[in-house]
Write an enzyme that holds these catalytic residues in place. Structure first.
Site, PDB file in Angstrom:
ATOM      1  N   HIS A  15      -9.008   2.560  -1.636  1.00  0.00           N
ATOM      2  CA  HIS A  15      -8.262   3.659  -1.127  1.00  0.00           C
ATOM      3  C   HIS A  15      -7.126   4.116  -2.356  1.00  0.00           C
ATOM      4  O   HIS A  15      -7.028   3.113  -3.296  1.00  0.00           O
ATOM      5  CB  HIS A  15      -7.272   3.258  -0.033  1.00  0.00           C
ATOM      6  N   HIS A  47      -3.434   4.315   5.372  1.00  0.00           N
ATOM      7  CA  HIS A  47      -3.526   4.112   3.769  1.00  0.00           C
ATOM      8  C   HIS A  47      -3.656   5.523   3.329  1.00  0.00           C
ATOM      9  O   HIS A  47      -4.486   6.439   3.832  1.00  0.00           O
ATOM     10  CB  HIS A  47      -4.499   3.121   3.332  1.00  0.00           C
ATOM     11  N   ASP A  77      -4.438   1.684  -1.991  1.00  0.00           N
ATOM     12  CA  ASP A  77      -4.489   0.143  -2.273  1.00  0.00           C
ATOM     13  C   ASP A  77      -3.800  -0.149  -3.588  1.00  0.00           C
ATOM     14  O   ASP A  77      -4.320   0.321  -4.697  1.00  0.00           O
ATOM     15  CB  ASP A  77      -5.864  -0.207  -2.269  1.00  0.00           C
ATOM     16  N   HIS A 107     -11.497   0.865   1.962  1.00  0.00           N
ATOM     17  CA  HIS A 107     -10.398   0.036   1.632  1.00  0.00           C
ATOM     18  C   HIS A 107     -10.991  -1.236   0.659  1.00  0.00           C
ATOM     19  O   HIS A 107     -12.171  -1.725   1.012  1.00  0.00           O
ATOM     20  CB  HIS A 107      -9.772  -0.717   2.982  1.00  0.00           C
ATOM     21  N   HIS A 134       3.394  -5.314   3.723  1.00  0.00           N
ATOM     22  CA  HIS A 134       2.827  -5.889   4.887  1.00  0.00           C
ATOM     23  C   HIS A 134       3.346  -7.324   4.988  1.00  0.00           C
ATOM     24  O   HIS A 134       3.543  -7.852   3.950  1.00  0.00           O
ATOM     25  CB  HIS A 134       1.607  -5.697   4.929  1.00  0.00           C
ATOM     26  N   ARG A 179       4.213  -4.141   9.140  1.00  0.00           N
ATOM     27  CA  ARG A 179       4.829  -3.477   8.064  1.00  0.00           C
ATOM     28  C   ARG A 179       6.346  -3.946   8.174  1.00  0.00           C
ATOM     29  O   ARG A 179       7.011  -3.889   8.982  1.00  0.00           O
ATOM     30  CB  ARG A 179       4.922  -2.041   8.412  1.00  0.00           C
ATOM     31  N   HIS A 210       1.046   4.692   2.033  1.00  0.00           N
ATOM     32  CA  HIS A 210       0.486   5.156   3.142  1.00  0.00           C
ATOM     33  C   HIS A 210       0.727   6.873   3.128  1.00  0.00           C
ATOM     34  O   HIS A 210       1.291   7.376   2.264  1.00  0.00           O
ATOM     35  CB  HIS A 210       1.158   4.767   4.333  1.00  0.00           C
ATOM     36  N   HIS A 240       0.966  -1.161  -0.039  1.00  0.00           N
ATOM     37  CA  HIS A 240       0.041   0.032   0.114  1.00  0.00           C
ATOM     38  C   HIS A 240       0.884   1.115  -0.071  1.00  0.00           C
ATOM     39  O   HIS A 240       2.060   1.255   0.406  1.00  0.00           O
ATOM     40  CB  HIS A 240      -1.147   0.031   1.289  1.00  0.00           C
TER      41      HIS A 240
END
Length: 180
Positions: A113, A96, A116, A104, A154, A171, A80, A78
């Protein structure tokens, strides 16, 4: 649920740009570009690079080369909201990137998002290499620009359902997107 992942073969984003000639090459050379260097977080060994190129008004092509992932896995990926990778666990990058206030979701179908991205898929050697084109984002200044935001890898799969994060775990790598 059918899931789309950044696969193991490079689709040719950078090779395609390098092979242009004539006026097409001039257009490719003047395209807005950015990159991110991913560094390990949360005790992982994940690292890599991402190259981004503006394609049209609201599309960005990404070429990904990441190593150190667990073998044969899928990992949430993602953009952020903050361009801050200073914390050991990557939490300094915030949530995000979501300038349009969407839920999401799966970035290839339905609302999602702006941050995403399809999941990374690692090979037997723990590498994820590939490319993808994102819609609804830019590299040029404005509310949907990715420049100045962090990219996060992630530890687990994104379920594309759990709000607001996709339940993709800790993360394990972080890098800030910078204009080239």
């Amino acid at each position: 649920m059918k899931q789309f992942a950044i696969g193991l073969a490079v689709i040719g984003l950078m090779a395609g740009c390098a092979s242009n000639t004539g006026s097409t090459a001039k257009a490719a050379d003047s395209a807005m570009a950015a990159s991110a260097v991913l560094a390990p977080k949360s005790g992982s060994t994940v690292q890599g690079s991402v190259k981004l190129v503006q394609q049209g008004d609201n599309r960005v092509a990404m070429a990904v080369d990441i190593s150190g992932l667990p073998a044969n896995g899928m990992f949430g990926f993602h953009v952020h909201e903050k361009g801050d990778c200073s914390s050991a666990d990557g939490m300094s990058a915030g949530g995000h990137f979501n300038p349009t206030g969407q839920q999401h979701g799966n970035p290839v179908s339905g609302p999602h998002h702006a941050g995403d991205i399809p999941m990374l898929q690692s090979d037997a050697n723990g590498k994820a290499v590939g490319s993808i084109t994102l819609s609804g984002v830019t590299l040029t200044p404005g509310p949907t620009s990715l420049v100045g935001h962090a990219l996060i890898v992630h530890a687990g799969k994104d379920d594309y359902v759990t709000q607001p994060t996709g339940n993709s775990g800790g993360r394990i790598a972080c890098g800030v997107i910078v204009a080239n």
